[in-house]
Design an enzyme around this catalytic site. Structure first.
Site, PDB file in Angstrom:
ATOM      1  N   ASP A 225       0.802  -1.231   0.000  1.00  0.00           N
ATOM      2  CA  ASP A 225       0.000   0.000   0.000  1.00  0.00           C
ATOM      3  C   ASP A 225       0.836   1.284   0.000  1.00  0.00           C
ATOM      4  O   ASP A 225       1.998   1.300   0.411  1.00  0.00           O
ATOM      5  CB  ASP A 225      -0.881   0.040   1.257  1.00  0.00           C
ATOM      6  CG  ASP A 225      -2.044  -0.938   1.182  1.00  0.00           C
ATOM      7  OD1 ASP A 225      -2.035  -1.806   0.292  1.00  0.00           O
ATOM      8  OD2 ASP A 225      -2.949  -0.830   2.022  1.00  0.00           O
TER       9      ASP A 225
ATOM     10  N   HIS B 255       3.798  -2.125   3.106  1.00  0.00           N
ATOM     11  CA  HIS B 255       3.756  -0.756   2.572  1.00  0.00           C
ATOM     12  C   HIS B 255       5.067  -0.407   1.866  1.00  0.00           C
ATOM     13  O   HIS B 255       6.143  -0.566   2.444  1.00  0.00           O
ATOM     14  CB  HIS B 255       3.535   0.258   3.698  1.00  0.00           C
ATOM     15  CG  HIS B 255       2.162   0.192   4.292  1.00  0.00           C
ATOM     16  ND1 HIS B 255       1.790  -0.763   5.197  1.00  0.00           N
ATOM     17  CD2 HIS B 255       1.069   0.978   4.092  1.00  0.00           C
ATOM     18  CE1 HIS B 255       0.516  -0.572   5.535  1.00  0.00           C
ATOM     19  NE2 HIS B 255       0.055   0.468   4.884  1.00  0.00           N
TER      20      HIS B 255
HETATM   21 ZN   LIG Z   1      -2.786   3.365   3.088  1.00  0.00          ZN
END
Ligand SMILES: [Zn+2]
Length: 293
Positions: free
Chosen positions: A91, A237
């Site tokens: 992400d 992430h």
């Molecule tokens: Zn996010």
């Protein structure tokens, strides 16, 4: 552009009950005006329940939500041949420092991943978005601005955040994103109708490493691999990545060990789109509810 079957609108039972309750409350007040405190209390309680559901990222109460990959098509030849699979989802990118190195690591292990990208960042780094797709990964919609107040937006604001990111992804890559993840997984009841109209499926995760705040690659890896099973959706992430004590983005230290662990466990990392393509009922899949993480 590759298009997938559209997703029918199926309001969740809680949403249907909530609509009925609002209509009922209005009816009660019209017929028995002095009962208004009871009607108001019921509506307030309903709103509290909806708000609490939106604060639970893996909840299925507000609509379909992938917390695991859908099951394989029953009885198909593909089922017999297909290896058990997991989805690595990454992400908050694309990030000019981290994403190219993530792509190299994935290539080294012949792994595919789904990148939930922020629309603004795709506009800033369109070549990176194109590289993600060119290297056979998938881009999902993670809103245009990644507002932490996304779950407080009204129907129009929610739809705009989704549409603008969808446009940015389409303009950069020529692809139509099929999956959506809300910032921090926080939602409200306006999200599911907007996702249905945009033909997007909400995806949360089975397990996450908290790698935007946890600086220990060992601990992040442990959170992701403990009890790891086929069908799991993992969250990491490339944007907003925490740094290890030696200054490296956590994902870059976690990913090689994670990919080795997946190979040892004979779990193939595939994209969400690939998981959907081999699912039993592609456009209708909604894995069963499970317990909170
Ligand atoms: Zn996010």
């Amino acid at each position: 552009m590759r298009l997938l079957p559209s997703r029918p609108e199926r309001p969740a039972p809680l949403i249907r009950a909530s609509r009925a309750l609002h209509i009922g409350a209005i009816g009660v007040v019209l017929v028995r005006p002095h009962w208004w405190p009871w009607a108001l209390s019921a509506v307030v309680a309903d709103h509290l329940l909806l708000a609490a559901s939106g604060l639970w990222p893996r909840s299925h109460l507000l609509g379909p939500n992938w917390t695991h990959l859908p099951p394989l098509a029953v009885g198909s030849a593909a089922r017999a041949a297909a290896p058990a699979a997991v989805a690595i989802t990454i992400d908050d990118g694309p990030d000019p420092e981290v994403t190219p190195r993530v792509l190299d690591l994935l290539d080294e292990h012949n792994a595919r991943a789904t990148f939930f990208c922020i629309g603004e960042r795709v506009e800033r780094h369109p070549a990176l978005a194109r590289a993600i797709v060119a290297r056979q990964h998938e881009i999902g919609n993670h809103t245009h601005r990644h507002l932490m107040r996304f779950s407080l937006l009204g129907p129009r604001g929610v739809a705009q955040e989704i549409a603008r990111a969808q446009e940015a992804i389409g303009a950069a890559t020529g692809e139509v994103a099929r999956f959506f993840r809300a910032p921090a997984g926080l939602r409200n009841p306006f999200l599911e109708p907007a996702l249905t109209r945009a033909n997007l499926q909400l995806v949360s995760w089975t397990r996450r490493g908290f790698d935007t705040v946890n600086r220990s690659a060992v601990r992040v890896l442990d959170r992701l691999t403990r009890d790891l099973q086929g069908g799991d959706i993992l969250l990491l992430h490339d944007g907003h990545a925490a740094r290890t004590p030696n200054g490296s983005p956590v994902i870059l230290e976690v990913l090689p060990a994670l990919l080795r662990a997946l190979a040892t466990a004979r779990l193939a990392p595939i994209t969400l789109r690939a998981a959907l393509a081999r699912a039993s009922v592609p456009s209708l899949v909604s894995p069963a509810p499970d317990v909170p993480s």
